[in-house]
Write a protein that holds these residues in place. Structure first.
Motif, PDB file in Angstrom:
ATOM      1  N   ASN A   1       0.818  -1.219   0.000  1.00 36.52           N
ATOM      2  CA  ASN A   1       0.000   0.000   0.000  1.00 36.52           C
ATOM      3  C   ASN A   1       0.847   1.262   0.000  1.00 36.52           C
ATOM      4  O   ASN A   1       0.321   2.361  -0.183  1.00 36.52           O
ATOM      5  CB  ASN A   1      -0.931   0.012   1.219  1.00 36.52           C
ATOM      6  N   ARG A   2       2.158   1.140   0.187  1.00 39.74           N
ATOM      7  CA  ARG A   2       3.036   2.312   0.225  1.00 39.74           C
ATOM      8  C   ARG A   2       3.934   2.445  -0.995  1.00 39.74           C
ATOM      9  O   ARG A   2       4.669   3.429  -1.111  1.00 39.74           O
ATOM     10  CB  ARG A   2       3.899   2.269   1.491  1.00 39.74           C
ATOM     11  N   SER A   3       3.913   1.483  -1.890  1.00 35.01           N
ATOM     12  CA  SER A   3       4.827   1.500  -3.032  1.00 35.01           C
ATOM     13  C   SER A   3       4.157   0.909  -4.259  1.00 35.01           C
ATOM     14  O   SER A   3       3.907  -0.298  -4.316  1.00 35.01           O
ATOM     15  CB  SER A   3       6.093   0.700  -2.709  1.00 35.01           C
ATOM     16  N   PRO A   4       3.850   1.725  -5.278  1.00 33.04           N
ATOM     17  CA  PRO A   4       3.257   1.195  -6.509  1.00 33.04           C
ATOM     18  C   PRO A   4       4.135   0.142  -7.182  1.00 33.04           C
ATOM     19  O   PRO A   4       3.630  -0.818  -7.755  1.00 33.04           O
ATOM     20  CB  PRO A   4       3.103   2.440  -7.390  1.00 33.04           C
ATOM     21  N   VAL A   5       5.453   0.323  -7.114  1.00 30.79           N
ATOM     22  CA  VAL A   5       6.363  -0.646  -7.721  1.00 30.79           C
ATOM     23  C   VAL A   5       6.238  -1.997  -7.017  1.00 30.79           C
ATOM     24  O   VAL A   5       6.145  -3.050  -7.658  1.00 30.79           O
ATOM     25  CB  VAL A   5       7.811  -0.127  -7.654  1.00 30.79           C
TER      26      VAL A   5
END
Length: 257
Positions: A110-114
């Motif tokens: 939930n904190r990193s699109p990658v």
């Protein structure tokens, strides 16, 4: 986002939880954990206290041999560096080829699109179990239909929080053990994922294995919290509680259904 409470929610008996724990202790399964840098030491010690055997290499030259020879594989995305990104598909492929169970813990997607995109690629490999919290689930699979499709394909979801929910194609479980102090120690959740992998290796029913594994870990956490004075003393108390957990401990503390 939370998983819906289905009519098939099952109660869990203390006798069954302890029987499953004894099975882990007797079979001493090896769990290969491709996990994050912060969690490695604690995860290894938790597995040893439980009665399992850890292996932790992430070297791409040997990870397939370790994962294929283990009894279960944990993939934790808490540290998604280049070395782990290369090792994870190799480990999953080897575990699958050997017929071993695969547990994926998509930490902080939930904190990193990658990281979230990488985790979605892993879901296409149909892991046996996905362990995550509600925020991670909402980021990873915002469409409930995608969750249902994976469940129908055989993946079990363990969604952790103040209450833990196991949802599968068969039975579901609602679990209420644990202590808030556990969240004040880094890598507690990550180590819990390794416990689930150990239980998956000794039981064909993946939802039941996940429910028993979470119950054991969280009951040990309750005992540890009651005997500690803060986060610093929680860690050794938790290891001791896992090591010495009895049928009576589970019978008096289990909260489910």
């Amino acid at each position: 986002m939370s998983l819906s409470v289905a009519a098939s929610t099952q109660a869990l008996s203390a006798e069954l939880v302890f029987t499953m724990l004894e099975r882990v202790r007797q079979k001493t399964p090896r769990v290969h954990a491709v996990t994050n840098a912060v969690a490695q030491n604690f995860t290894a010690n938790v597995l040893l206290a439980l009665g399992a055997i850890p292996s932790m290499t992430i070297a791409r030259e040997e990870v397939a041999a370790f994962a294929g020879g283990a009894d279960a594989l944990l993939v934790n995305l808490g540290t998604l560096d280049e070395e782990r990104r290369a090792a994870i598909p190799l480990a999953i492929e080897a575990a699958r080829k050997a017929g071993r169970r695969v547990c994926v813990d998509p930490v902080f997607v939930n904190r990193s699109p990658v990281r979230c995109a990488f985790a979605r690629e892993l879901l296409e490999l149909k892991p046996d179990l996905v362990r995550l919290n509600s925020d991670e689930l909402a980021a990873l699979l915002p469409d409930r239909a995608d969750v249902d499709n994976l469940i129908e394909a055989g993946t079990v979801f363990a969604v952790t929080g103040p209450e833990d929910r196991i949802e599968s194609r068969g039975e579901d479980f609602l679990l209420r053990n644990g202590d808030p102090l556990m969240s004040r120690v880094t890598a507690t959740g990550c180590a819990g994922g390794a416990v689930l992998a150990a239980f998956l290796s000794v039981e064909n029913d993946r939802a039941l294995a996940a429910a028993c594994g979470l119950s054991v870990f969280n009951i040990a956490g309750e005992i540890a919290a009651g005997q500690s004075t803060g986060p610093g003393s929680l860690v050794p108390e938790l290891l001791d509680a896992l090591y010495s957990l009895t049928d009576r401990d589970i019978e008096t503390r289990l909260k489910t259904g």
